[in-house]
Design an enzyme around this catalytic site. Structure first.
Site, PDB file in Angstrom:
ATOM      1  N   GLU A 181       0.818  -1.229   0.065  1.00  0.00           N
ATOM      2  CA  GLU A 181      -0.234  -0.143   0.066  1.00  0.00           C
ATOM      3  C   GLU A 181       0.818   1.243  -0.039  1.00  0.00           C
ATOM      4  O   GLU A 181       0.583   2.120  -0.681  1.00  0.00           O
ATOM      5  CB  GLU A 181      -0.883  -0.057   1.070  1.00  0.00           C
ATOM      6  CG  GLU A 181      -2.030  -1.059   0.992  1.00  0.00           C
ATOM      7  CD  GLU A 181      -3.019  -0.932   0.024  1.00  0.00           C
ATOM      8  OE1 GLU A 181      -3.222   0.212  -0.537  1.00  0.00           O
ATOM      9  OE2 GLU A 181      -3.771  -1.848  -0.434  1.00  0.00           O
ATOM     10  N   ASN A 183       1.160   4.098  -3.151  1.00  0.00           N
ATOM     11  CA  ASN A 183       0.999   5.408  -2.845  1.00  0.00           C
ATOM     12  C   ASN A 183       2.041   6.178  -3.479  1.00  0.00           C
ATOM     13  O   ASN A 183       1.888   7.470  -4.080  1.00  0.00           O
ATOM     14  CB  ASN A 183       0.881   5.737  -1.323  1.00  0.00           C
ATOM     15  CG  ASN A 183      -0.539   5.635  -1.062  1.00  0.00           C
ATOM     16  OD1 ASN A 183      -1.605   5.066  -1.747  1.00  0.00           O
ATOM     17  ND2 ASN A 183      -0.732   5.451   0.515  1.00  0.00           N
ATOM     18  N   ARG A 220      -9.570   4.142  -7.765  1.00  0.00           N
ATOM     19  CA  ARG A 220      -8.797   4.093  -6.525  1.00  0.00           C
ATOM     20  C   ARG A 220      -9.748   4.173  -5.309  1.00  0.00           C
ATOM     21  O   ARG A 220     -10.899   4.910  -5.318  1.00  0.00           O
ATOM     22  CB  ARG A 220      -7.903   5.119  -6.356  1.00  0.00           C
ATOM     23  CG  ARG A 220      -6.774   5.505  -7.294  1.00  0.00           C
ATOM     24  CD  ARG A 220      -5.833   4.202  -7.035  1.00  0.00           C
ATOM     25  NE  ARG A 220      -4.896   4.124  -8.159  1.00  0.00           N
ATOM     26  CZ  ARG A 220      -4.138   3.035  -8.432  1.00  0.00           C
ATOM     27  NH1 ARG A 220      -4.185   2.053  -7.416  1.00  0.00           N
ATOM     28  NH2 ARG A 220      -3.505   2.937  -9.593  1.00  0.00           N
TER      29      ARG A 220
END
Length: 144
Positions: free
Chosen positions: A47, A51, A105
């Site tokens: 994650e 990002n 997203r």
């Protein structure tokens, strides 16, 4: 207590997400974590690196630095990018918030990191970049 550290710098491109999570998992294996603990760490790292790819550099590449330290039974992970930064960290950490409205997203990256790790700290400056710090205590660990 002995400390063991590693630093990895990668291009913040999608192909390196899986590589990064595997490297971190391999490094953490010295603590003999459970399958669940490894899965949590790999998910949180994925994650954070995603990002960097999507938000810090808008899929245009850049660098991400991953630092991992093992201190006793604690794993400390720090992921740094030098991208566009986050205007409002508190808002960005809210479930379902995303700055990429034109893409699919979910806005759950920080929420997932919080759920998988024991601590999560995010600092950011516009035009300078973002630092994500996470920790996890390995319960089945052999202390290093």
């Amino acid at each position: 207590m002995t400390e063991n550290k590693m630093t990895l710098t990668v291009d913040a491109i999608s192909i390196n997400v899986g590589f990064t999570r595997s490297v971190v998992a391999a490094f953490v294996s010295q603590l003999n974590p459970t399958v669940e603990e490894v899965g949590d760490i790999k998910t949180a790292v994925s994650e954070a690196i995603t990002n960097c790819v999507v938000h810090a550099y808008s899929n245009n590449g850049g660098q991400a630095q991953i630092k991992v330290a093992v201190k006793g039974k604690i794993v400390e992970i720090e992921i740094v990018d030098y991208g566009q930064g986050i205007d409002d960290v508190a808002k960005a950490m809210q479930p379902f918030f995303t700055s990429s409205y034109c893409e699919e997203r979910s806005g759950m990256g920080f929420t997932v990191m919080q759920a998988m790790m024991d601590t999560l700290d995010v600092t950011s400056s516009l035009g300078v970049g973002t630092t994500v710090k996470m920790t996890k205590k390995i319960t089945s660990s052999v202390e290093v």
